[in-house]
Design an enzyme around this catalytic site. Sequence first.
Site, PDB file in Angstrom:
ATOM      1  CE1 TYR A   1      -3.416  -2.008   5.270  1.00 21.47           C
ATOM      2  CE2 TYR A   1      -3.418   0.295   4.591  1.00 21.47           C
ATOM      3  CZ  TYR A   1      -3.509  -1.048   4.281  1.00 21.47           C
ATOM      4  OH  TYR A   1      -3.701  -1.432   2.976  1.00 21.47           O
TER       5      TYR A   1
ATOM      6  CB  THR B   1      -0.912   0.024   1.242  1.00 22.05           C
ATOM      7  OG1 THR B   1      -1.513   1.321   1.354  1.00 22.05           O
ATOM      8  CG2 THR B   1      -0.140  -0.248   2.518  1.00 22.05           C
TER       9      THR B   1
END
Length: 328
Positions: A142, A118
Amino acid sequence: MGQHVLVTGGAGYIGAHACKTLKAAGYIPVTFDNLANGWREAVRYGPFEQGDLSDRARLEKVFSQWQPVAVMHFAALSLVGDAMRDPGTYWRANVLGSLNLIEATVAAGCRNFVFSSTCATYGDQDGVVLDEDTPQQPINAYGKSKQAIEQMLGDFKTSHGLQSVVFRYFNVAGADPDGEIGEFHQPETHLIPLMLDAIDGKRPALTVFGTDYPTRDGTCIRDYVHVMDLVDAHVRGLRWLEAGGASQVFCLGTGKGFSVREVIDQSRAVTNREVPVIYGDRRAGDAVSLVCGSARAVRELGWQPTRSNMATMIADAWRWHQNGGFSK
Ligand code: UDP
Protein backbone atom coordinates in the site's frame (compact mmCIF):
# COMPACT_ATOMS: atom_id res chain seq x y z
CA MET A 1 -21.22 28.57 -13.48
CA GLY A 2 -18.31 27.04 -11.51
CA GLN A 3 -15.43 25.13 -12.98
CA HIS A 4 -15.36 21.36 -12.97
CA VAL A 5 -12.96 19.39 -10.80
CA LEU A 6 -12.68 15.65 -11.43
CA VAL A 7 -12.79 13.80 -8.10
CA THR A 8 -11.76 10.16 -8.29
CA GLY A 9 -13.15 8.20 -5.37
CA GLY A 10 -15.77 10.92 -4.87
CA ALA A 11 -18.27 8.33 -3.61
CA GLY A 12 -15.95 7.29 -0.77
CA TYR A 13 -15.56 8.72 2.72
CA ILE A 14 -12.96 11.43 2.13
CA GLY A 15 -13.84 12.01 -1.54
CA ALA A 16 -17.51 12.73 -0.77
CA HIS A 17 -16.55 15.28 1.88
CA ALA A 18 -14.16 16.84 -0.64
CA CYS A 19 -17.04 17.14 -3.12
CA LYS A 20 -19.18 18.91 -0.53
CA THR A 21 -16.39 21.37 0.26
CA LEU A 22 -15.56 21.93 -3.42
CA LYS A 23 -19.19 22.78 -4.11
CA ALA A 24 -19.27 25.20 -1.19
CA ALA A 25 -16.11 26.80 -2.64
CA GLY A 26 -17.85 27.39 -6.00
CA TYR A 27 -16.53 24.42 -8.02
CA ILE A 28 -18.56 21.63 -9.61
CA PRO A 29 -17.16 18.29 -8.42
CA VAL A 30 -17.48 15.50 -10.99
CA THR A 31 -17.23 12.18 -9.19
CA PHE A 32 -15.46 9.31 -10.96
CA ASP A 33 -15.88 6.12 -8.92
CA ASN A 34 -16.29 2.41 -9.60
CA LEU A 35 -18.47 2.01 -6.46
CA ALA A 36 -16.36 -0.95 -5.31
CA ASN A 37 -15.93 0.76 -1.95
CA GLY A 38 -17.97 3.92 -2.48
CA TRP A 39 -21.66 4.68 -2.22
CA ARG A 40 -23.93 6.10 -4.92
CA GLU A 41 -25.89 7.85 -2.16
CA ALA A 42 -22.77 9.77 -1.14
CA VAL A 43 -22.62 11.51 -4.55
CA ARG A 44 -24.77 14.54 -3.79
CA TYR A 45 -22.80 17.59 -4.82
CA GLY A 46 -22.23 17.24 -8.57
CA PRO A 47 -22.42 14.84 -11.53
CA PHE A 48 -21.54 11.17 -11.22
CA GLU A 49 -19.51 9.15 -13.72
CA GLN A 50 -19.26 5.48 -12.86
CA GLY A 51 -16.02 4.00 -14.10
CA ASP A 52 -12.78 2.32 -13.22
CA LEU A 53 -9.32 3.85 -13.47
CA SER A 54 -8.19 0.82 -15.46
CA ASP A 55 -10.44 2.01 -18.31
CA ARG A 56 -8.41 4.65 -20.15
CA ALA A 57 -11.04 5.17 -22.88
CA ARG A 58 -13.70 5.84 -20.27
CA LEU A 59 -11.42 8.35 -18.54
CA GLU A 60 -10.75 10.16 -21.80
CA LYS A 61 -14.47 10.44 -22.45
CA VAL A 62 -15.06 11.90 -19.01
CA PHE A 63 -12.26 14.44 -19.48
CA SER A 64 -13.60 15.49 -22.86
CA GLN A 65 -17.17 15.81 -21.57
CA TRP A 66 -16.41 17.87 -18.42
CA GLN A 67 -13.13 19.63 -19.27
CA PRO A 68 -12.02 19.71 -15.61
CA VAL A 69 -9.60 22.43 -14.54
CA ALA A 70 -8.07 20.08 -11.98
CA VAL A 71 -8.10 16.53 -10.67
CA MET A 72 -8.40 15.43 -7.04
CA HIS A 73 -7.31 11.83 -6.85
CA PHE A 74 -8.65 9.86 -3.86
CA ALA A 75 -9.56 6.53 -5.50
CA ALA A 76 -7.32 3.76 -4.17
CA LEU A 77 -7.21 0.50 -2.34
CA SER A 78 -6.06 1.38 1.16
CA LEU A 79 -6.15 -1.55 3.61
CA VAL A 80 -2.71 -2.60 4.80
CA GLY A 81 -3.83 -6.13 5.68
CA ASP A 82 -5.19 -6.71 2.16
CA ALA A 83 -2.02 -5.24 0.66
CA MET A 84 0.07 -7.73 2.65
CA ARG A 85 -2.06 -10.65 1.43
CA ASP A 86 -2.42 -9.56 -2.19
CA PRO A 87 0.23 -7.01 -3.26
CA GLY A 88 -0.40 -7.53 -6.99
CA THR A 89 -3.92 -6.21 -6.72
CA TYR A 90 -2.61 -3.11 -4.89
CA TRP A 91 0.10 -2.39 -7.44
CA ARG A 92 -2.34 -2.87 -10.32
CA ALA A 93 -5.21 -0.82 -8.93
CA ASN A 94 -3.20 2.00 -7.38
CA VAL A 95 -0.20 2.37 -9.65
CA LEU A 96 -1.61 1.37 -13.04
CA GLY A 97 -4.91 3.11 -12.25
CA SER A 98 -3.08 6.31 -11.34
CA LEU A 99 -0.85 6.08 -14.41
CA ASN A 100 -3.94 5.92 -16.62
CA LEU A 101 -5.43 8.88 -14.79
CA ILE A 102 -2.26 10.98 -14.94
CA GLU A 103 -1.80 10.25 -18.65
CA ALA A 104 -5.43 11.11 -19.37
CA THR A 105 -5.05 14.33 -17.34
CA VAL A 106 -2.04 15.43 -19.36
CA ALA A 107 -3.60 14.36 -22.68
CA ALA A 108 -6.64 16.50 -21.88
CA GLY A 109 -4.44 19.55 -21.30
CA CYS A 110 -5.22 19.69 -17.58
CA ARG A 111 -2.16 20.59 -15.47
CA ASN A 112 -3.38 20.74 -11.85
CA PHE A 113 -3.44 17.57 -9.79
CA VAL A 114 -4.15 17.10 -6.07
CA PHE A 115 -3.13 13.69 -4.79
CA SER A 116 -4.18 11.88 -1.65
CA SER A 117 -1.06 10.09 -0.46
CA THR A 118 -0.33 8.62 2.93
CA CYS A 119 2.01 8.58 5.90
CA ALA A 120 2.25 4.84 5.13
CA THR A 121 4.96 5.96 2.70
CA TYR A 122 7.13 6.56 5.82
CA GLY A 123 6.90 3.00 7.10
CA ASP A 124 7.47 2.29 10.76
CA GLN A 125 9.55 5.15 12.23
CA ASP A 126 8.32 5.09 15.80
CA GLY A 127 8.91 8.07 18.01
CA VAL A 128 9.57 10.48 15.13
CA VAL A 129 7.16 13.29 14.27
CA LEU A 130 6.71 12.69 10.56
CA ASP A 131 6.97 15.63 8.22
CA GLU A 132 7.91 16.36 4.62
CA ASP A 133 11.64 16.02 5.40
CA THR A 134 11.33 12.56 6.94
CA PRO A 135 12.76 9.92 4.56
CA GLN A 136 10.13 7.65 3.04
CA GLN A 137 10.62 3.94 3.79
CA PRO A 138 7.31 2.19 3.07
CA ILE A 139 7.01 -1.35 4.39
CA ASN A 140 3.99 -2.70 2.53
CA ALA A 141 2.52 -2.66 -0.98
CA TYR A 142 0.00 0.00 0.00
CA GLY A 143 2.64 2.52 1.09
CA LYS A 144 4.95 1.55 -1.76
CA SER A 145 2.22 1.98 -4.35
CA LYS A 146 1.44 5.48 -3.05
CA GLN A 147 5.12 6.42 -3.05
CA ALA A 148 5.39 5.19 -6.64
CA ILE A 149 2.52 7.50 -7.62
CA GLU A 150 4.24 10.45 -5.93
CA GLN A 151 7.33 9.66 -7.99
CA MET A 152 5.25 9.34 -11.15
CA LEU A 153 3.85 12.82 -10.53
CA GLY A 154 7.42 14.13 -10.33
CA ASP A 155 8.25 12.65 -13.74
CA PHE A 156 5.11 14.08 -15.34
CA LYS A 157 5.96 17.49 -13.93
CA THR A 158 9.41 17.35 -15.52
CA SER A 159 8.20 16.11 -18.89
CA HIS A 160 4.70 17.58 -19.19
CA GLY A 161 4.47 20.45 -16.70
CA LEU A 162 1.88 18.68 -14.56
CA GLN A 163 1.75 20.55 -11.23
CA SER A 164 0.72 18.58 -8.18
CA VAL A 165 -0.02 19.01 -4.54
CA VAL A 166 0.54 15.79 -2.58
CA PHE A 167 -1.02 15.34 0.85
CA ARG A 168 0.28 12.68 3.24
CA TYR A 169 -2.02 11.84 6.10
CA PHE A 170 -3.06 8.93 8.23
CA ASN A 171 -6.04 8.76 10.55
CA VAL A 172 -9.08 10.60 9.31
CA ALA A 173 -12.13 10.80 11.55
CA GLY A 174 -15.39 12.64 12.07
CA ALA A 175 -18.16 13.42 9.64
CA ASP A 176 -19.89 16.29 7.91
CA PRO A 177 -21.32 18.38 10.79
CA ASP A 178 -24.54 18.83 8.76
CA GLY A 179 -25.06 15.06 8.94
CA GLU A 180 -25.42 14.57 5.16
CA ILE A 181 -22.44 12.25 4.73
CA GLY A 182 -19.98 10.40 6.94
CA GLU A 183 -17.67 7.44 7.29
CA PHE A 184 -19.10 4.12 6.15
CA HIS A 185 -16.95 1.21 5.05
CA GLN A 186 -17.97 -2.34 4.40
CA PRO A 187 -16.27 -4.19 5.89
CA GLU A 188 -15.35 -1.62 8.57
CA THR A 189 -11.81 -1.84 9.94
CA HIS A 190 -11.28 1.59 11.54
CA LEU A 191 -11.16 2.29 15.23
CA ILE A 192 -13.77 5.00 15.73
CA PRO A 193 -16.65 3.56 13.65
CA LEU A 194 -16.04 0.11 15.16
CA MET A 195 -16.11 1.63 18.63
CA LEU A 196 -19.37 3.47 17.92
CA ASP A 197 -20.84 0.18 16.66
CA ALA A 198 -19.86 -1.43 19.96
CA ILE A 199 -21.34 1.45 21.96
CA ASP A 200 -24.76 1.12 20.38
CA GLY A 201 -24.79 -2.68 20.28
CA LYS A 202 -24.25 -3.24 16.54
CA ARG A 203 -21.16 -5.25 17.54
CA PRO A 204 -20.62 -7.07 20.80
CA ALA A 205 -17.39 -5.23 21.67
CA LEU A 206 -14.39 -3.33 20.38
CA THR A 207 -11.18 -5.37 20.38
CA VAL A 208 -8.17 -3.29 21.39
CA PHE A 209 -5.24 -4.52 19.32
CA GLY A 210 -2.41 -4.81 21.82
CA THR A 211 -1.84 -3.39 25.30
CA ASP A 212 1.91 -4.03 25.60
CA TYR A 213 3.26 -1.33 23.28
CA PRO A 214 5.99 0.97 24.65
CA THR A 215 3.60 3.92 24.97
CA ARG A 216 2.17 5.84 27.94
CA ASP A 217 -0.68 3.33 28.40
CA GLY A 218 0.45 0.34 26.33
CA THR A 219 -1.81 1.01 23.30
CA CYS A 220 -0.89 2.43 19.88
CA ILE A 221 -0.80 6.17 19.30
CA ARG A 222 -2.21 7.86 16.20
CA ASP A 223 -2.77 11.41 14.98
CA TYR A 224 -6.43 11.95 14.05
CA VAL A 225 -7.60 14.71 11.68
CA HIS A 226 -11.21 15.71 11.11
CA VAL A 227 -12.33 14.91 7.59
CA MET A 228 -13.66 18.46 7.09
CA ASP A 229 -10.28 19.95 8.03
CA LEU A 230 -8.58 17.47 5.73
CA VAL A 231 -10.70 18.34 2.69
CA ASP A 232 -10.35 22.04 3.47
CA ALA A 233 -6.60 21.54 2.98
CA HIS A 234 -7.31 19.88 -0.37
CA VAL A 235 -9.28 22.88 -1.61
CA ARG A 236 -6.47 25.13 -0.38
CA GLY A 237 -4.05 22.94 -2.32
CA LEU A 238 -6.15 23.34 -5.44
CA ARG A 239 -6.20 27.13 -5.02
CA TRP A 240 -2.44 27.06 -4.49
CA LEU A 241 -2.00 25.36 -7.87
CA GLU A 242 -4.46 27.68 -9.59
CA ALA A 243 -2.51 30.65 -8.25
CA GLY A 244 0.61 29.28 -9.95
CA GLY A 245 2.11 27.55 -6.90
CA ALA A 246 4.80 24.98 -7.64
CA SER A 247 4.41 21.26 -6.99
CA GLN A 248 4.61 20.62 -3.27
CA VAL A 249 4.15 17.92 -0.62
CA PHE A 250 2.25 18.60 2.61
CA CYS A 251 1.78 16.44 5.69
CA LEU A 252 -1.58 16.81 7.40
CA GLY A 253 -1.97 16.03 11.07
CA THR A 254 -2.37 17.82 14.38
CA GLY A 255 1.03 16.96 15.84
CA LYS A 256 -0.78 15.44 18.81
CA GLY A 257 -1.18 11.70 19.23
CA PHE A 258 -4.02 9.83 20.94
CA SER A 259 -3.67 6.32 22.29
CA VAL A 260 -6.42 3.78 21.64
CA ARG A 261 -7.35 3.94 25.33
CA GLU A 262 -7.58 7.74 25.15
CA VAL A 263 -9.91 7.53 22.16
CA ILE A 264 -12.09 5.08 24.09
CA ASP A 265 -12.16 7.39 27.13
CA GLN A 266 -13.17 10.36 24.97
CA SER A 267 -15.93 8.32 23.36
CA ARG A 268 -17.32 7.37 26.72
CA ALA A 269 -17.37 11.04 27.70
CA VAL A 270 -18.91 12.28 24.43
CA THR A 271 -21.62 9.64 24.07
CA ASN A 272 -22.24 9.19 27.78
CA ARG A 273 -22.36 5.45 27.13
CA GLU A 274 -20.17 2.52 28.11
CA VAL A 275 -17.72 1.13 25.54
CA PRO A 276 -17.64 -2.69 25.64
CA VAL A 277 -13.99 -3.60 25.17
CA ILE A 278 -12.00 -6.81 24.72
CA TYR A 279 -8.22 -6.60 25.09
CA GLY A 280 -6.65 -8.60 22.28
CA ASP A 281 -3.31 -9.25 20.60
CA ARG A 282 -1.38 -6.80 18.49
CA ARG A 283 -2.51 -6.45 14.86
CA ALA A 284 0.20 -7.40 12.36
CA GLY A 285 1.74 -4.40 10.64
CA ASP A 286 0.67 -1.77 13.21
CA ALA A 287 3.26 0.90 13.96
CA VAL A 288 3.61 1.90 17.63
CA SER A 289 3.12 5.64 17.24
CA LEU A 290 2.38 7.83 14.20
CA VAL A 291 2.22 11.57 14.60
CA CYS A 292 2.40 14.09 11.80
CA GLY A 293 3.84 17.62 11.73
CA SER A 294 1.91 20.09 9.56
CA ALA A 295 3.90 23.31 9.89
CA ARG A 296 4.32 23.59 6.12
CA ALA A 297 0.59 23.32 5.43
CA VAL A 298 -0.11 25.94 8.09
CA ARG A 299 2.58 28.24 6.72
CA GLU A 300 2.09 27.81 2.97
CA LEU A 301 -1.61 27.04 2.67
CA GLY A 302 -2.89 28.95 5.70
CA TRP A 303 -4.38 25.66 6.91
CA GLN A 304 -5.96 25.98 10.36
CA PRO A 305 -7.78 22.85 11.50
CA THR A 306 -10.89 23.85 13.45
CA ARG A 307 -12.65 20.54 14.18
CA SER A 308 -9.68 18.21 14.74
CA ASN A 309 -10.00 17.85 18.49
CA MET A 310 -10.96 14.36 19.59
CA ALA A 311 -14.25 15.29 21.29
CA THR A 312 -15.54 17.10 18.18
CA MET A 313 -14.46 14.29 15.85
CA ILE A 314 -16.25 11.71 17.96
CA ALA A 315 -19.35 13.88 18.40
CA ASP A 316 -19.62 14.40 14.62
CA ALA A 317 -19.01 10.71 13.92
CA TRP A 318 -21.56 9.72 16.58
CA ARG A 319 -24.25 11.98 15.09
CA TRP A 320 -23.66 10.45 11.66
CA HIS A 321 -23.50 6.95 13.10
CA GLN A 322 -26.89 7.36 14.71
CA ASN A 323 -28.34 8.48 11.35
CA GLY A 324 -27.51 5.09 9.90
CA GLY A 325 -25.00 5.14 7.00
CA PHE A 326 -25.49 4.40 3.29
CA SER A 327 -27.02 1.59 1.26
CA LYS A 328 -25.99 0.47 -2.24
N1 UDP B 1 -7.51 -0.47 16.51
C1 UDP B 1 -7.95 -1.27 17.54
N2 UDP B 1 -9.06 -2.03 17.33
C2 UDP B 1 -9.76 -2.03 16.15
C3 UDP B 1 -9.31 -1.18 15.10
C4 UDP B 1 -8.17 -0.42 15.32
O1 UDP B 1 -7.37 -1.33 18.62
O2 UDP B 1 -10.76 -2.76 16.03
C5 UDP B 1 -6.31 0.36 16.70
C6 UDP B 1 -5.20 0.05 15.71
O3 UDP B 1 -4.36 -0.96 16.22
C7 UDP B 1 -4.51 1.40 15.62
C8 UDP B 1 -5.62 2.42 15.85
O4 UDP B 1 -6.68 1.70 16.49
O5 UDP B 1 -3.56 1.54 16.64
C9 UDP B 1 -6.16 3.03 14.59
O6 UDP B 1 -6.45 1.99 13.68
P1 UDP B 1 -7.27 2.21 12.33
O7 UDP B 1 -7.48 0.87 11.69
O8 UDP B 1 -8.48 3.04 12.63
O9 UDP B 1 -6.30 3.13 11.45
P2 UDP B 1 -4.77 2.89 10.98
O10 UDP B 1 -3.93 3.56 12.02
O11 UDP B 1 -4.53 1.42 10.87
O12 UDP B 1 -4.69 3.59 9.65
